[in-house]
Enzyme design. Structure first.
Site, PDB file in Angstrom:
ATOM      1  N   PRO A  88       0.518  -1.258  -0.167  1.00 53.19           N
ATOM      2  CA  PRO A  88       0.118   0.066  -0.156  1.00 53.19           C
ATOM      3  C   PRO A  88       0.788   1.309  -0.065  1.00 53.19           C
ATOM      4  O   PRO A  88       0.455   2.513  -0.279  1.00 53.19           O
ATOM      5  CB  PRO A  88      -0.723  -0.318   1.255  1.00 53.19           C
ATOM      6  CG  PRO A  88      -0.162  -1.246   2.136  1.00 53.19           C
ATOM      7  CD  PRO A  88       0.603  -2.089   1.092  1.00 53.19           C
ATOM      8  N   GLU A 115       1.225  -7.191   9.162  1.00 52.55           N
ATOM      9  CA  GLU A 115       1.365  -5.785   8.944  1.00 52.55           C
ATOM     10  C   GLU A 115       2.382  -5.397   7.999  1.00 52.55           C
ATOM     11  O   GLU A 115       2.581  -4.322   7.720  1.00 52.55           O
ATOM     12  CB  GLU A 115       1.867  -5.379  10.441  1.00 52.55           C
ATOM     13  CG  GLU A 115       0.674  -5.430  11.595  1.00 52.55           C
ATOM     14  CD  GLU A 115      -0.494  -4.674  11.175  1.00 52.55           C
ATOM     15  OE1 GLU A 115      -0.463  -3.535  10.671  1.00 52.55           O
ATOM     16  OE2 GLU A 115      -1.531  -5.216  11.005  1.00 52.55           O
ATOM     17  N   ARG A 153      -2.297 -10.230 -20.250  1.00 54.48           N
ATOM     18  CA  ARG A 153      -3.367 -10.150 -21.546  1.00 54.48           C
ATOM     19  C   ARG A 153      -2.693  -9.191 -22.339  1.00 54.48           C
ATOM     20  O   ARG A 153      -2.991  -9.246 -23.919  1.00 54.48           O
ATOM     21  CB  ARG A 153      -4.542  -9.528 -21.094  1.00 54.48           C
ATOM     22  CG  ARG A 153      -4.590  -8.288 -20.525  1.00 54.48           C
ATOM     23  CD  ARG A 153      -5.875  -7.797 -19.831  1.00 54.48           C
ATOM     24  NE  ARG A 153      -6.810  -7.793 -20.660  1.00 54.48           N
ATOM     25  CZ  ARG A 153      -7.197  -7.120 -21.337  1.00 54.48           C
ATOM     26  NH1 ARG A 153      -6.128  -6.113 -21.625  1.00 54.48           N
ATOM     27  NH2 ARG A 153      -8.290  -7.063 -22.225  1.00 54.48           N
ATOM     28  N   ASP A 168      -9.044  -1.627 -26.002  1.00 52.44           N
ATOM     29  CA  ASP A 168      -9.324  -1.348 -24.520  1.00 52.44           C
ATOM     30  C   ASP A 168      -9.474   0.180 -24.159  1.00 52.44           C
ATOM     31  O   ASP A 168      -8.610   0.858 -24.711  1.00 52.44           O
ATOM     32  CB  ASP A 168      -8.254  -2.051 -23.790  1.00 52.44           C
ATOM     33  CG  ASP A 168      -8.593  -3.478 -23.637  1.00 52.44           C
ATOM     34  OD1 ASP A 168      -9.428  -4.072 -24.070  1.00 52.44           O
ATOM     35  OD2 ASP A 168      -7.506  -4.205 -23.074  1.00 52.44           O
TER      36      ASP A 168
HETATM   37  C1  9D3 Z   1      -4.445  -1.798   8.653  1.00 54.47           C
HETATM   38  C2  9D3 Z   1      -3.267  -2.128   8.529  1.00 54.47           C
HETATM   39  N1  9D3 Z   1      -2.437  -1.023   8.185  1.00 54.47           N
HETATM   40  C3  9D3 Z   1      -1.958  -0.376   9.328  1.00 54.47           C
HETATM   41  C4  9D3 Z   1      -1.722   1.131   9.250  1.00 54.47           C
HETATM   42  C5  9D3 Z   1      -0.986  -1.195   7.364  1.00 54.47           C
HETATM   43  C6  9D3 Z   1      -1.569  -2.477   6.352  1.00 54.47           C
HETATM   44  C7  9D3 Z   1      -0.535  -3.285   6.242  1.00 54.47           C
HETATM   45  C8  9D3 Z   1      -0.706  -4.483   5.132  1.00 54.47           C
HETATM   46  C9  9D3 Z   1      -2.371  -1.918   5.196  1.00 54.47           C
HETATM   47  C10 9D3 Z   1      -2.606  -3.116   4.314  1.00 54.47           C
HETATM   48  C11 9D3 Z   1      -1.711  -4.104   4.451  1.00 54.47           C
HETATM   49  C12 9D3 Z   1      -1.928  -5.104   3.197  1.00 54.47           C
HETATM   50  N2  9D3 Z   1      -2.025  -4.649   1.926  1.00 54.47           N
HETATM   51  C13 9D3 Z   1      -1.233  -5.208   0.978  1.00 54.47           C
HETATM   52  O1  9D3 Z   1      -0.442  -5.907   1.122  1.00 54.47           O
HETATM   53  C14 9D3 Z   1      -1.493  -4.384  -0.446  1.00 54.47           C
HETATM   54  C15 9D3 Z   1      -2.171  -3.483  -0.776  1.00 54.47           C
HETATM   55  C16 9D3 Z   1      -3.311  -2.653  -0.351  1.00 54.47           C
HETATM   56  O2  9D3 Z   1      -3.438  -2.919   1.093  1.00 54.47           O
HETATM   57  N3  9D3 Z   1      -3.808  -1.794  -0.962  1.00 54.47           N
HETATM   58  C17 9D3 Z   1      -3.638  -1.384  -2.154  1.00 54.47           C
HETATM   59  N4  9D3 Z   1      -2.690  -2.151  -2.974  1.00 54.47           N
HETATM   60  C18 9D3 Z   1      -1.848  -3.111  -2.292  1.00 54.47           C
HETATM   61  S1  9D3 Z   1      -0.905  -4.060  -2.937  1.00 54.47           S
HETATM   62  C19 9D3 Z   1      -0.517  -4.653  -1.500  1.00 54.47           C
END
Ligand code: 9D3
Length: 250
Positions: A88, A115, A153, A168
């Site tokens: 994220p 986490e 794709r 697309d």
């Molecule tokens: C609620 C947990 N958060 C604490 C502040 C941090 C957090 C850790 C791990 C938030 C999400 C994740 C897991 N997400 C992914 O591994 C992830 C992801 C995403 O959550 N949103 C958009 N793209 C991606 S790519 C990998």
């Protein structure tokens, strides 16, 4: 192309890569998607892949050692290209990034759970980070499935002309035009007359105008970054003139 995915849910990766367009591409030998489970490389009878974080706080963090061993096994097996962490915290995955990845011989995807992953492993091995959007997922697997689908794709020989990638949305920066089937029950009810005219030039013009108009109404942000040709500009002006209200209308 070869795509290697490090994930605690290898079954999800393998099953999603066996479906539809990606599954067909794999069947044709255009791509090999291989899942690697860090748990298979964890030591001790418990095969731990997570630990409590230094500094305390809720939640667990993925240990570096099983990931180190898992990555080494994948590389020894021939996994090639950059290691991309689905996270994220990464910049957004886009069609342009899908195109860039599709032009390479391969890459590796790293999926976090809990986490996240020990920063020392990330610092030592990760080449790139990608997020798939501004929402909270429970792990990187869905992100990996999105990247695999969007990239595969685009590989030459994957799509038939029916769903050709050049048609697309986002390949030309526009949303798609509406589609209507030769439905037994609905017949031609509600179908724009131009589509029944048999005039292919008029049909193409109408579809282009609908694509421009829908993008203007629903995604003005996409349109703002485009340079429209004089013809497209005229088509859009005509569309707007025929509208009751401005952009934002559903
Ligand atoms: C609620 C947990 N958060 C604490 C502040 C941090 C957090 C850790 C791990 C938030 C999400 C994740 C897991 N997400 C992914 O591994 C992830 C992801 C995403 O959550 N949103 C958009 N793209 C991606 S790519 C990998």
């Amino acid at each position: 192309m070869r795509i290697d995915v490090l994930s605690l849910f290898p079954g999800f990766i393998a099953e999603s890569a066996a479906l539809g367009v990606v599954g067909r591409a794999a069947g044709r030998g255009l791509v090999a998607v291989k899942a690697w489970n860090p748990r298979d490389h964890a030591s001790g009878i418990h095969r731990r892949v997570d630990e409590r974080p230094f500094g305390g706080g809720p939640g667990m963090v993925m240990l570096p050692e099983p990931l180190e061993a898992c990555l080494a096994a994948a590389r020894a097996d021939g996994a090639t290209g950059p290691l991309i962490h689905l996270s994220p915290q990464g910049p957004r995955f886009t069609q342009a990034k899908a195109r860039a990845l599709a032009a390479t011989p391969g890459f590796l995807l790293l999926c976090g759970r809990y986490e996240g992953i020990d920063e020392r492993f990330l610092a030592a091995h990760v080449d790139e980070e990608l997020s798939i959007g501004d929402y909270v997922l429970s792990g990187g697997e869905l992100g990996a499935a999105v990247v695999v689908d969007a990239v595969v794709r685009l590989l030459e020989g994957t799509l038939n002309d029916a769903d050709s990638a050049v048609q697309d949305s986002f390949e030309d920066g526009l949303l798609d035009c509406p589609h209507y089937t030769r439905s037994e029950t609905l017949g031609t009810e509600g179908v724009p007359g131009v589509l029944l005219s048999g005039d292919h030039a008029r049909i193409a013009r109408w579809r282009r105008q609908q694509a421009l108009g829908r993008t203007w109404r629903r995604r003005p942000d996409l349109l703002a970054r485009m340079a429209l040709s004089p013809q497209d500009r005229a088509l859009l002006a005509e569309f707007i003139a025929g509208q009751a209200s401005g952009p934002g209308r559903p």
